[in-house]
Design an enzyme around this catalytic site. Structure first.
Site, PDB file in Angstrom:
ATOM      1  N   HIS A 159      -5.098 -10.331  -1.176  1.00  0.00           N
ATOM      2  CA  HIS A 159      -5.463  -9.141  -0.402  1.00  0.00           C
ATOM      3  C   HIS A 159      -5.398  -9.382   1.106  1.00  0.00           C
ATOM      4  CE1 HIS A 159      -6.607  -5.086  -0.284  1.00  0.00           C
ATOM      5  NE2 HIS A 159      -7.522  -5.080  -1.234  1.00  0.00           N
TER       6      HIS A 159
ATOM      7  N   ASP B 288      -1.870  -5.079   0.595  1.00  0.00           N
ATOM      8  CA  ASP B 288      -2.917  -4.090   0.325  1.00  0.00           C
ATOM      9  C   ASP B 288      -2.546  -3.258  -0.898  1.00  0.00           C
ATOM     10  OD1 ASP B 288      -1.054  -2.202   1.163  1.00  0.00           O
ATOM     11  OD2 ASP B 288      -1.884  -2.050   3.191  1.00  0.00           O
TER      12      ASP B 288
END
Length: 290
Positions: free
Chosen positions: A263, A267
């Site tokens: 992450h 995204d």
């Protein structure tokens, strides 16, 4: 007259089943699709003969004897440390999408027509090529984080997770986006054969990994990212499922895939677009002459 639904008649034709032998479970004894599928499964099981029950057999081949112990091998220790570090230091997140595999399986059948067993492409080959082309479109996924920089890598090298008795290894298919079907199939088979012989080709050169457990009937799972890569694609089995088709119902081959991402680099929107690129290729764009 046999009382059966249109879907049941279509399935009976596909599975070579005589509707006259099936007892219907629908309203007023109507034969429905589930009845046909159940009959076909039972017939296949009966033809295979008696099967030993799990409760009546001992450990599978290659399994350790209960009550024993062994020293952790260097390979197993290295795998454990690497994945432990990845899961501890990398913020994983997971996005899953289903792919309708009708066209992809048809193209695979066209490609494999007339080929020997060693020359045929597998479902995993379809996925590897689809992922490689998606990486070409979304280079942000074909990346790695080093210190405070994200490096977008110039080559697309797809690691193919391969299970051995001693552990999991990831030989790498280099320049995966530039290979045709014949070359891709030959190279992935070579990677697996060399890995089983103890030689891991192109180790450390991977930019993305595909892990497929579909051959074991696994429908969906998550995987741990192979560092220093930014993502890994976990692929499940191609399974016939009932789906909505223009307001009606039908049976189609579906495959679930889960993108496991770092992450810090990827995204949710990027992960979804990347998966959609794979889905679009497998559902509509794939060709036998790619």
């Amino acid at each position: 007259r046999i009382f059966a639904s249109p879907n049941a008649r279509r399935l009976a034709k596909e599975l070579n089943v005589d509707l006259g032998r099936i007892a219907g479970s629908g309203p007023e004894g109507r034969i429905v699709g589930d009845d046909v599928q159940s009959y076909a499964r039972d017939a296949k099981t009966a033809a295979a003969g008696p099967i030993a029950r799990t409760a009546d057999i001992g450990p599978a081949d290659g399994q350790p004897a209960p009550g024993t112990s062994q020293v952790v091998t260097k390979m197993r220790r290295a795998i454990g440390m690497n994945l432990q570090m990845s899961f501890r230091d990398t913020p994983h997140f997971f996005v899953t999408m289903s792919v309708e595999m009708t066209r992809a399986m048809e193209v695979r059948e066209q490609i494999n027509a007339g080929r020997t067993k060693d020359e045929r492409i597998s479902v995993n080959d379809l996925v590897v090529r689809a992922a490689a082309l998606a990486l070409r479109r979304y280079p942000a996924v074909n990346s790695r984080m080093e210190a405070n920089e994200i490096h977008y890598l110039p080559e697309i090298n797809v690691g193919v997770a391969t299970a051995l008795e001693t552990g999991l290894v990831v030989p790498v298919l280099t320049n995966a986006d530039g290979r045709n079907w014949s070359d891709l199939a030959a190279q992935t088979k070579r990677l697996a054969q060399e890995a089983r012989a103890g030689k891991i080709l192109n180790a450390g050169k991977g930019t993305f990994t595909v892990s497929n457990l579909g051959m074991f009937g696994v429908e969906e799972f998550t995987a741990i990212i192979n560092p220093p890569e930014s993502a890994i694609l976990a692929v499940g089995a191609v399974k016939s499922e009932v789906v909505d088709i223009g307001g009606g119902i039908g049976v189609r081959p579906l495959m679930r895939m889960t993108l496991c991402s770092d992450h810090r680099v990827i995204d949710g929107t990027l992960a979804a677009r990347f998966l959609l690129a794979i889905k679009t290729y497998l559902e509509t764009e794939i060709r036998s002459d790619d």
